[in-house]
Design a protein around this motif. Structure first.
Motif, PDB file in Angstrom:
ATOM      1  N   GLY A 110      54.028  67.636  85.341  1.00  0.00           N
ATOM      2  CA  GLY A 110      55.492  67.904  85.011  1.00  0.00           C
ATOM      3  C   GLY A 110      55.811  68.195  83.674  1.00  0.00           C
ATOM      4  N   THR A 111      55.276  67.396  82.823  1.00  0.00           N
ATOM      5  CA  THR A 111      55.767  67.338  81.343  1.00  0.00           C
ATOM      6  C   THR A 111      54.868  68.530  80.477  1.00  0.00           C
ATOM      7  N   MET A 112      53.475  68.521  80.784  1.00  0.00           N
ATOM      8  CA  MET A 112      52.766  69.448  80.149  1.00  0.00           C
ATOM      9  C   MET A 112      52.795  70.795  80.553  1.00  0.00           C
ATOM     10  N   SER A 113      53.246  71.273  81.924  1.00  0.00           N
ATOM     11  CA  SER A 113      53.053  72.757  82.343  1.00  0.00           C
ATOM     12  C   SER A 113      54.078  73.433  81.510  1.00  0.00           C
ATOM     13  N   PRO A 114      55.394  73.044  81.331  1.00  0.00           N
ATOM     14  CA  PRO A 114      56.377  73.692  80.465  1.00  0.00           C
ATOM     15  C   PRO A 114      55.923  74.159  79.025  1.00  0.00           C
ATOM     16  N   LEU A 115      55.028  73.272  78.572  1.00  0.00           N
ATOM     17  CA  LEU A 115      54.344  73.449  77.264  1.00  0.00           C
ATOM     18  C   LEU A 115      53.318  74.371  77.090  1.00  0.00           C
ATOM     19  N   ILE A 116      52.599  74.638  77.992  1.00  0.00           N
ATOM     20  CA  ILE A 116      51.500  75.502  77.908  1.00  0.00           C
ATOM     21  C   ILE A 116      51.620  76.792  77.452  1.00  0.00           C
ATOM     22  N   PRO A 117      52.793  77.775  77.515  1.00  0.00           N
ATOM     23  CA  PRO A 117      52.826  78.854  76.741  1.00  0.00           C
ATOM     24  C   PRO A 117      52.697  78.623  75.149  1.00  0.00           C
ATOM     25  N   ALA A 164      58.315  64.894  74.428  1.00  0.00           N
ATOM     26  CA  ALA A 164      59.598  64.260  74.388  1.00  0.00           C
ATOM     27  C   ALA A 164      60.671  65.072  75.138  1.00  0.00           C
ATOM     28  N   ALA A 165      60.743  66.059  74.798  1.00  0.00           N
ATOM     29  CA  ALA A 165      61.912  67.025  75.211  1.00  0.00           C
ATOM     30  C   ALA A 165      61.710  67.499  76.588  1.00  0.00           C
ATOM     31  N   SER A 166      60.313  67.804  76.891  1.00  0.00           N
ATOM     32  CA  SER A 166      60.106  68.109  78.118  1.00  0.00           C
ATOM     33  C   SER A 166      59.954  66.925  79.082  1.00  0.00           C
ATOM     34  N   ALA A 167      59.424  65.632  78.676  1.00  0.00           N
ATOM     35  CA  ALA A 167      59.463  64.619  79.622  1.00  0.00           C
ATOM     36  C   ALA A 167      60.890  64.138  79.701  1.00  0.00           C
ATOM     37  N   ALA A 168      61.714  64.199  78.939  1.00  0.00           N
ATOM     38  CA  ALA A 168      63.360  63.922  78.989  1.00  0.00           C
ATOM     39  C   ALA A 168      64.084  64.691  80.212  1.00  0.00           C
ATOM     40  N   LEU A 169      63.350  65.879  80.460  1.00  0.00           N
ATOM     41  CA  LEU A 169      64.058  66.598  81.530  1.00  0.00           C
ATOM     42  C   LEU A 169      63.272  66.139  82.802  1.00  0.00           C
ATOM     43  N   LYS A 170      62.065  65.712  82.763  1.00  0.00           N
ATOM     44  CA  LYS A 170      61.383  65.136  83.946  1.00  0.00           C
ATOM     45  C   LYS A 170      61.936  63.978  84.221  1.00  0.00           C
ATOM     46  N   PHE A 171      62.247  62.926  83.430  1.00  0.00           N
ATOM     47  CA  PHE A 171      62.620  61.631  83.679  1.00  0.00           C
ATOM     48  C   PHE A 171      64.208  61.623  83.779  1.00  0.00           C
ATOM     49  N   LYS A 172      64.884  62.825  83.599  1.00  0.00           N
ATOM     50  CA  LYS A 172      66.272  62.550  83.627  1.00  0.00           C
ATOM     51  C   LYS A 172      67.085  61.918  82.594  1.00  0.00           C
ATOM     52  N   THR A 173      66.476  61.864  81.534  1.00  0.00           N
ATOM     53  CA  THR A 173      67.120  60.890  80.395  1.00  0.00           C
ATOM     54  C   THR A 173      67.670  61.958  79.265  1.00  0.00           C
ATOM     55  N   ASN A 174      68.320  61.361  78.343  1.00  0.00           N
ATOM     56  CA  ASN A 174      69.178  62.315  77.025  1.00  0.00           C
ATOM     57  C   ASN A 174      67.782  62.895  76.455  1.00  0.00           C
ATOM     58  N   MET A 175      67.986  64.064  76.263  1.00  0.00           N
ATOM     59  CA  MET A 175      66.918  64.995  75.401  1.00  0.00           C
ATOM     60  C   MET A 175      67.004  64.698  74.053  1.00  0.00           C
ATOM     61  N   SER A 176      68.286  64.646  73.392  1.00  0.00           N
ATOM     62  CA  SER A 176      68.421  64.543  72.181  1.00  0.00           C
ATOM     63  C   SER A 176      67.826  63.185  71.573  1.00  0.00           C
ATOM     64  N   LEU A 177      68.131  62.181  72.466  1.00  0.00           N
ATOM     65  CA  LEU A 177      67.724  60.966  72.022  1.00  0.00           C
ATOM     66  C   LEU A 177      66.027  60.752  72.099  1.00  0.00           C
ATOM     67  N   ALA A 178      65.747  61.266  72.934  1.00  0.00           N
ATOM     68  CA  ALA A 178      64.220  61.407  73.173  1.00  0.00           C
ATOM     69  C   ALA A 178      63.373  62.090  71.999  1.00  0.00           C
ATOM     70  N   ILE A 179      64.229  63.385  71.539  1.00  0.00           N
ATOM     71  CA  ILE A 179      63.707  64.153  70.495  1.00  0.00           C
ATOM     72  C   ILE A 179      63.855  63.356  69.198  1.00  0.00           C
ATOM     73  N   ALA A 180      64.901  62.561  69.187  1.00  0.00           N
ATOM     74  CA  ALA A 180      65.188  61.943  67.733  1.00  0.00           C
ATOM     75  C   ALA A 180      63.972  60.763  67.559  1.00  0.00           C
TER      76      ALA A 180
END
Length: 481
Positions: A110-117, A164-180
């Protein structure tokens, strides 16, 4: 005739038990990936019968609906219906070994699939730079080649941030904090500090030794870190007063999560990723070309279960460390093009006009672009015997690719347009080997499919659902006519 994906999506949602039964939905290059709350509400026969659905793969609460190359249109139609992932509360599930394994696989896929393109795009740009350099179009070390390599390398260098950005969507956590927090791992000063640690200089954080780790091009550390962050965020949210949440909550989350990532999660993630890579390529080292043959035979089965995405981090890391990958990617040449050749055989023999159109489109997708799932689900799995032909052909062609020592400098799905990724600048014969494997894949699978035959689908099955299905017509082996 173009499909109305709004209707297809509504039918899919209804078969899944409605929006209220969908916890989350994402998509990869050919599949809609659903997480359902209650699997008993899913009507799988109805789901598989929807016009526009090529196949369904389900495991526990995970349901993958194969749409094909137009999956983005179906996903957009789903979004227009409302986002179940944004409004749903995660459902607590019973913890078992099976659920843990399924959860790990789902998190990775679920994390890697959106990043493949982005990864494929970067890979092909780097490949373009290599070809231009080989052809002498630009001078060695020219700024154009440097910039092209930087463009191609962006997705890989900042892969932890993207994960981190993709996983934040997957795990429903704050994306900006994950990216930071992931950004810390690729910060120039931190990279320099890790380089000094690798040379023996003592590096500590609050008197705790920090392991020298290179995080660029990695997947597992950022993925695990973001999962941990999702739990830290919920814990901090419970203990911080409402009046301080705007400033105290994010500060505490970063101060807790970042050091854990640097001191503990990062090194463990690197060890896990390196261990998986070492295991895979130790097998390759012992079995040689046979490992490529085996992988070529089982690759369609891995795609059917979604397990093929497990190899994505390994391929990325291997290419980053050695510049090429010589086991998984070469095996895909035979696997992908065999599905295309088998689909061509079905198009050649079938009397069903709709099946012929489907098979021709699937063959073009697999052979030209390396996207094999339309051929896998729309033809091979549907008719069964062509799948057997593809497995046999994949094994033989994988063996040839392994004997030829083919290796990929990119990770684009192997097909006619992406075959250049297997060309070795130091070995001109690699072009011959690639061409031979591709031709053999199509021809061998085509012939095997005709020899094995398949149960043709009568026209009535494709044109009406009100009448009982007619008895399938046996398409005999080629040598029986």
């Amino acid at each position: 005739m173009p499909r109305n994906y709004a209707e297809v999506s509504r039918a899919i949602v209804d078969a899944l038990g409605g929006l209220n039964n969908i916890e989350a939905v994402t998509h990869c290059m050919t599949r809609l990936r659903f997480v359902v709350k209650d699997e008993t509400q899913v009507d799988y026969p109805r789901l598989k019968a929807i016009d526009g659905v090529m196949g369904v793969v389900h495991n526990d609460t995970q349901c993958q609906v194969i749409i094909g190359n137009n999956v983005s249109q179906a996903f957009q139609a789903l979004q227009a219906m409302g986002s179940p992932a944004a409004s749903s509360t995660p459902v607590k599930r019973k913890i078992t070994l099976k659920s843990i394994g399924a959860g790990i696989l789902d998190a990775l896929v679920g994390t890697m699939s959106p990043l493949i393109p982005a990864i494929i795009g970067g890979s092909m740009v780097k490949l373009l730079a290599m070809i231009l350099d080989m052809a002498g179009v630009f001078e060695k070390g020219s700024s154009t080649l440097v910039i092209l390599n930087v463009i191609g390398d962006g997705a890989f260098f900042f892969l932890p941030v993207m994960v981190a950005a993709s996983a934040a969507l997957k795990f429903k956590t704050n994306m900006s904090l994950a990216i930071a927090i992931a950004g810390v791992l690729v910060h120039p000063n931190f990279i320099d500090l890790m380089a000094k640690a690798a040379q023996g200089q003592a590096v500590e954080f609050a008197f705790i030794p920090v392991t020298a780790v290179k995080y660029t091009y990695t997947v597992i550390p950022a993925l695990v870190m973001t999962w941990i962050l999702s739990h830290i965020e919920r814990g901090v949210d419970r203990i911080t007063p409402a009046v301080t949440k705007n400033f105290l909550k994010p500060m505490l989350i970063v101060l807790i999560a970042a050091p854990i990532a640097i001191v503990l999660i990062g090194p463990i993630g690197i060890w896990i990723g390196s261990g998986i890579s070492a295991l895979v390529y130790t097998v390759h080292g012992y079995l040689g070309w046979l490992s490529v043959a085996i992988m070529g035979a089982i690759w369609p089965l891995l795609v059917m279960t979604g397990m093929h995405r497990v190899f994505t981090p390994t391929i990325i890391q291997t290419i980053a460390e050695t510049g090429k990958e010589g086991m998984v990617m070469p095996s895909e040449i035979g696997a992908n093009l065999s599905l295309g050749g088998s689909s061509l055989a079905v198009a050649f023999r079938t009397k069903n006009r709709e099946l012929r159109q489907t098979a021709l489109a699937a063959a073009a997708s697999a052979i030209v672009a390396g996207i094999s799932e339309p051929a896998l689900y729309g033809v091979a799995v549907r008719l069964k015997r062509p799948l057997v032909a593809c497995l046999i052909s994949g094994f033989i062609c994988g063996a040839v690719a392994g004997i030829g020592g083919l290796a990929s400098h990119s990770m684009a799905s192997p097909g006619l347009f992406t075959s250049v990724q297997f060309f070795d600048p130091t070995n001109p014969m690699s072009i011959v080997w690639v061409g031979a494997v591709m031709v053999l894949s199509v021809v061998l699978s085509f012939v095997l499919t005709l020899l094995l035959g398949f149960e043709d689908i009568p026209e009535t099955d494709a044109t009406t659902t009100a009448q009982p299905a007619a008895v399938p017509e046996r398409v005999n082996a080629i040598n029986s006519h």
